[in-house]
Write an enzyme that holds these catalytic residues in place. Sequence first.
Site, PDB file in Angstrom:
ATOM      1  N   ASP A   1       0.850  -1.184   0.000  1.00  0.00           N
ATOM      2  CA  ASP A   1       0.000   0.000   0.000  1.00  0.00           C
ATOM      3  C   ASP A   1       0.889   1.239   0.000  1.00  0.00           C
ATOM      4  O   ASP A   1       2.077   1.169   0.320  1.00  0.00           O
ATOM      5  CB  ASP A   1      -0.879   0.028   1.256  1.00  0.00           C
ATOM      6  CG  ASP A   1      -2.013  -0.977   1.190  1.00  0.00           C
ATOM      7  OD1 ASP A   1      -2.372  -1.380   0.075  1.00  0.00           O
ATOM      8  OD2 ASP A   1      -2.527  -1.366   2.251  1.00  0.00           O
TER       9      ASP A   1
ATOM     10  N   ASP B   1      -4.691  -3.025   4.904  1.00  0.00           N
ATOM     11  CA  ASP B   1      -5.225  -2.538   6.179  1.00  0.00           C
ATOM     12  C   ASP B   1      -6.753  -2.586   6.253  1.00  0.00           C
ATOM     13  O   ASP B   1      -7.329  -2.587   7.318  1.00  0.00           O
ATOM     14  CB  ASP B   1      -4.742  -1.112   6.474  1.00  0.00           C
ATOM     15  CG  ASP B   1      -5.008  -0.153   5.314  1.00  0.00           C
ATOM     16  OD1 ASP B   1      -5.853  -0.481   4.451  1.00  0.00           O
ATOM     17  OD2 ASP B   1      -4.367   0.915   5.271  1.00  0.00           O
TER      18      ASP B   1
ATOM     19  N   ASP C   1      -9.311  -5.769   1.947  1.00  0.00           N
ATOM     20  CA  ASP C   1      -8.001  -6.335   1.607  1.00  0.00           C
ATOM     21  C   ASP C   1      -7.877  -7.787   2.053  1.00  0.00           C
ATOM     22  O   ASP C   1      -6.915  -8.469   1.683  1.00  0.00           O
ATOM     23  CB  ASP C   1      -6.871  -5.524   2.279  1.00  0.00           C
ATOM     24  CG  ASP C   1      -6.651  -4.173   1.617  1.00  0.00           C
ATOM     25  OD1 ASP C   1      -6.862  -4.086   0.402  1.00  0.00           O
ATOM     26  OD2 ASP C   1      -6.289  -3.221   2.323  1.00  0.00           O
TER      27      ASP C   1
END
Length: 1069
Positions: A482, A789, A793
């Site tokens: 990310d 997070d 996901d």
Amino acid sequence: MSGQFNNSPRGEDKDVEAGTSSFTEYEDSPFDIASTKNAPVERLRRWRQAALVLNASRRFRYTLDLKREEDKKQMLRKMRAHAQAIRAAHLFKAAASRVTGIASPLPTPGGGDFGIGQEQIVSISRDQNIGALQELGGVRGLSDLLKTNLEKGIHGDDDDILKRKSAFGSNTYPQKKGRSFWRFVWEASQDLTLIILIVAAVASLALGIKTEGIEKGWYDGISIAFAVLLVIVVTATSDYRQSLQFQNLNEEKRNIRLEVTRDGRRVEISIYDIVVGDVIPLNIGDQVPADGVLVAGHSLAVDESSMTGESKIVQKNSTKHPFLMSGCKVADGNGTMLVTGVGVNTEWGLLMASVSEDNGGETPLQVRLNGVATFIGIVGLTVAGVVLFVLVVRYFTGHTKNEQGGPQFIGGKTKFEHVLDDLVEIFTVAVTIVVVAVPEGLPLAVTLTLAYSMRKMMADKALVRRLSACETMGSATTICSDKTGTLTLNEMTVVECYAGLQKMDSPDSSSKLPSAFTSILVEGIAHNTTGSVFRSESGEIQVSGSPTERAILNWAIKLGMDFDALKSESSAVQFFPFNSEKKRGGVAVKSPDSSVHIHWKGAAEIVLGSCTHYMDESESFVDMSEDKMGGLKDAIDDMAARSLRCVAIAFRTFEADKIPTDEEQLSRWELPEDDLILLAIVGIKDPCRPGVKNSVLLCQQAGVKVRMVTGDNIQTAKAIALECGILASDSDASEPNLIEGKVFRSYSEEERDRICEEISVMGRSSPNDKLLLVQSLKRRGHVVAVTGDGTNDAPALHEADIGLAMGIQGTEVAKEKSDIIILDDNFESVVKVVRWGRSVYANIQKFIQFQLTVNVAALVINVVAAISAGEVPLTAVQLLWVNLIMDTLGALALATEPPTDHLMDRAPVGRREPLITNIMWRNLFIQAMYQVTVLLILNFRGISILHLKSKPNAERVKNTVIFNAFVICQVFNEFNARKPDEINIFRGVLRNHLFVGIISITIVLQVVIVEFLGTFASTTKLDWEMWLVCIGIGSISWPLAVIGKLIPVPETPVSQYFRINRWRRNSSG
């Protein structure tokens, strides 16, 4: 360097599904490693049934207990059935009450400091008794009884918390006691070989006393018994220590941090500190931390499968379905709950108190090493059988000599007691060969290195949830990371703003904005948020929520927003939480004048695409022409190119009479998202983390490609990627290096597989795009690590070989699906995890090389001596001592080697790369052959070489020298094993205090055994000359290792030659 490592594996060598070799069926060797993440229990059971296992209770003491896993699942099923039975009984009782008109009586209040007792509130919550709740006045009535303000929470001072814990209990549950030390002693003593040795010791003791008398006859029996006892105690101590470490790590995993509202402000506490009466905000992905009732919520949906076993999402509301069960996950929406039950007074608490938590993991390396132990154990058993047969035959044929040089057995003359004693001694030697031959230290080494690494990784801000991730991370070939909070600092500030079409000189100056414009803007910001604003006792304004929410709320406060006033003056009718698929979130707000505004906030270009008007300085709604739309898009691109996150805020009016009034219809009502009026576009700065560029470069040097997968604008992603070093230059910023999620998902599976390896940055991606990328990379043979997070996901984290959840911003759902939690959300910590993963693998290889050298040398020496001379130079007690050096002390010394920078100069370990490399085979062969050659020469010619003919106990001195030299060879070889492929074996040795300490302890104990425990170990004191001879023999292994490392080895693994030949034979057949 990175280029050669990042090339995809050749198609002809890898299976597209799992990245395995095309010779898979011939590669199922104990020296290979295969991924077992998410492996079904049935597969693990089949593996055990297929293996010929020697001493299963000891061999599998570090692997998954399949029966215990099944018992745990059975307990879960029973608990769920119990919960459902209670609810069914309550529904039946409630239905009967409605028919007869008789209300079911409530338990009597408990009195005390509160208006309701523990028994009554637990009964209502556990039975989900909506009627009883309504009789108390609903949620608000219950909160009054619990002395809770639904807006401000409990007071939360020490006295208040103490009273609540005293009245309703704490949010903990009794833990099942871990296994005691004596339990581990009992398990270690179940080893079949040790049991046989104990029996042999007893027989030897009895026969020795009978034949030689009490004064001398007890030596051999007691010596063997003491050596066995020492092995059991050391094994049990090691196992017990590892058990305690894993127990502590499990406690850490369960210690969830969460926010509660106390005394009007949000505070972060441990899940264990929650008390009845607490008011807790819930958002998507959160775990419900205790039993409770819903105070207020917007589209709140809960996944209750963890309790009911049914994969069904349950919609919750504060009137008909308010009850929330601890342990369940928030699947959608948000809300606020009032805690009604904690600890064992919740169904989750009952369940957790009934089911003990084990480490529960079985790692690929443990599986393979148990296979290695079994394989070598069979070889050892065969060799021991041959030795036993040869020694018995030689004994009865008169070829075994006694101390005077005559036959030890003479038919018709040797007493039966002496024959029995001699046979027990022969049998003991054979059994001891099995003890030494079986490398039981291999699984122990895995456990030690994993426990050590997990403890050290905690200091490096990484919490390991699944043991296998430690190993697999060392094989990672790519990391899909990310952007926000991982590569950047997650410290967001609004630095640029467009109000309508007008760029503001200062983003936080409201002087040029008309009051009506500011009013509607801050109304939307105050209601369309999951954050909150409150004043501390000192009057300081404090903001909570995600970094983006905090940035926008802080900006709105500077514009004059009164958060509490806006929330009380107008009310939210319906809420659409921010969705990572749609990249926006909305809310319907009813104002005091009964007008309704639909507010939207989200990714700038997406919200802008739904806007047909904008509000100008005169508070007029102006049509959004194509030119104006183009100008705003250019402004967004300009901000994104400067690595700003762009968020647009828009609204529209709506007719109040068109809003559904029925609660169920309202919950299904979708907010209109067309004909929006643009209010503002803000640019939020989130700077890169210091040091992240070096970390990315380090990964590239190590053959690990870092890919950024972000939901941000493609231009923002490009700017951050250039800043972090993921993209080297602007020339790399083109497809497919830089790609949008929607473009990638539009490709066919074959096209995605073809381009996936070239992708460095994926912008404006959804969680599903991340999942598709992970699947494509895995099909290309990559070992994929993924950071995440959000709740969405979870599929990608689960699918990846290693799922890395963020500890600060990560939801509980993401953490639960992950293998490792990065506690500080920092990419540098991810790189440290890679180092530790490689260290685990390297340390295991070091120990394998060391232990197999000892195995081979000890076996060959005893077998050759037994067959040729009829006796073995290494006695049972001596071999048990060598076994102790190998299994425990050697594992401790080599399995706890800290990671070095040198590890990041290598390519990742291939998914099917042999565990024993050609370099290890070379080192092992050289050292084992040297030891075998020297010690066999001493065995057959030692008396003359060492000039011992004149000594009365020459044979005993010779055997002592062989034993002493053998042990000292292992001490020197431990240094060689530290650096299997480096010339300088001493680099960093003084920094590893444990290694130095264990080497010192081994030397001291060896001196004690030789010099002071001669009767116990069948040794005799050696003079300084003999000690120098032993040290000299051991020290030669160092220059020998240096010479050996100069010999090149073929690139093709040794085992591959056998597989190819076997494949050819099968093909031709």
